[in-house]
Design an enzyme around this catalytic site. Structure first.
Site, PDB file in Angstrom:
ATOM      1  N   ASP A 151      13.982 -23.464  -1.525  1.00 28.50           N
ATOM      2  CA  ASP A 151      15.174 -23.890  -0.803  1.00 28.50           C
ATOM      3  C   ASP A 151      16.375 -23.507  -1.661  1.00 28.50           C
ATOM      4  OD1 ASP A 151      17.376 -25.570   0.284  1.00 28.50           O
ATOM      5  OD2 ASP A 151      15.772 -26.512   1.442  1.00 28.50           O
ATOM      6  N   ARG A 180       8.421 -25.427  14.355  1.00 33.22           N
ATOM      7  CA  ARG A 180       9.535 -24.792  13.692  1.00 33.22           C
ATOM      8  C   ARG A 180       9.134 -23.494  12.977  1.00 33.22           C
ATOM      9  NH1 ARG A 180      14.064 -28.050  13.268  1.00 33.22           N
ATOM     10  NH2 ARG A 180      14.574 -27.440  11.152  1.00 33.22           N
ATOM     11  N   TYR A 187      14.239 -34.440  -3.480  1.00 36.34           N
ATOM     12  CA  TYR A 187      13.887 -33.208  -2.759  1.00 36.34           C
ATOM     13  C   TYR A 187      14.276 -31.983  -3.570  1.00 36.34           C
ATOM     14  CZ  TYR A 187      14.098 -29.441   0.662  1.00 36.34           C
ATOM     15  OH  TYR A 187      13.938 -28.237   1.306  1.00 36.34           O
TER      16      TYR A 187
END
Length: 244
Positions: A140, A16, A153
């Site tokens: 993120d 990825r 997370y």
């Protein structure tokens, strides 16, 4: 090994985004240290060394374990004698609803997203300082606004974002430290029930970014002439301004 080129250490290089980053930085003239945990990087390693002999080496390590930082650092210094760029890309990502979380979930999510990046950065800091290098952490957009059922997370990525800002101060003026917060760069793997149309409606640009958008941002942040440090780029198609 070829010791003349700058050296990029890239965690999670097997697939990825990490795979694309390894190819791009190698193409840009870097020697690369390809880190992986479970998925071998033999094909990528062979391909890069065919293009430029002695330009790539691989190292297997579980970055949730403290000893992995020294193992990865040793691979870079033993093979190339230096490191100029660290990309903390490796990450675990999966839902853990409240009520189902375990210590193993905590150790894995915080280990890969916060503990590993911290200790690898610390271990490589002396050579990065010497070479006026750069660290790029992968945060993120969910570090800013949480994703349902992903509390652990999101907490870990929030720690990652603070790591970027704190290291930028602590390692200045010699090392620049920035982050990239992808939105929908690639669709998740193994997601059997995925409503792509619904997901795209939350993204103003109405498409996923692909690896190219992330690679472009990373190449920019790695430029020596960059005047950025302590910043996190949201490469998310506008998702972070659209209420998620």
């Amino acid at each position: 090994m070829n010791n003349a080129a700058p050296v990029a250490v890239i965690t999670g290089s097997a697939q990825r985004i990490g795979y694309a980053l390894a190819q791009a930085f190698h193409e840009a003239g870097y020697n690369v240290v390809l880190h992986y945990r479970n998925t071998p990087v033999n094909d990528l390693l062979h391909s890069l060394n065919q293009k430029r002999e002695g330009s790539a080496v691989s190292v297997q390590a579980d970055i949730t374990e403290y000893a992995s930082a020294e193992k990865i650092t040793h691979a870079a210094l033993a093979c190339f004698g230096r490191a100029d760029l660290l990309i903390n890309n490796a990450s675990s990502f999966y839902p853990v609803p409240v009520g189902e979380g375990t210590e193993a979930h905590w150790d894995d999510l915080f280990g890969s997203n916060a503990k590993g990046p911290y200790f690898i950065s610390q271990a490589l800091a002396p050579t990065l300082i010497k070479n006026k290098g750069c660290i790029i952490n992968f945060a993120d957009v969910y570090a800013q606004n949480p994703k349902p059922k992903h509390t652990l997370y999101c907490m870990a990525k929030a720690a990652n974002a603070m790591l970027t800002k704190s290291l930028a101060i602590e390692l200045a003026p010699h090392v620049r430290v920035n982050g990239i917060a992808p939105g929908a760069a690639l669709w998740p793997e193994g997601d059997a029930v995925r409503d792509e149309e619904k997901a795209l409606k939350r993204i103003p640009l109405q498409r996923i970014g692909g690896t190219e958008s992330i690679v472009t941002a990373a190449l920019y942040l790695a430029k020596e002439e960059s005047y950025m440090t302590g910043q996190i780029l949201n490469v998310d198609g506008g998702k972070s301004i659209n209420g998620f």
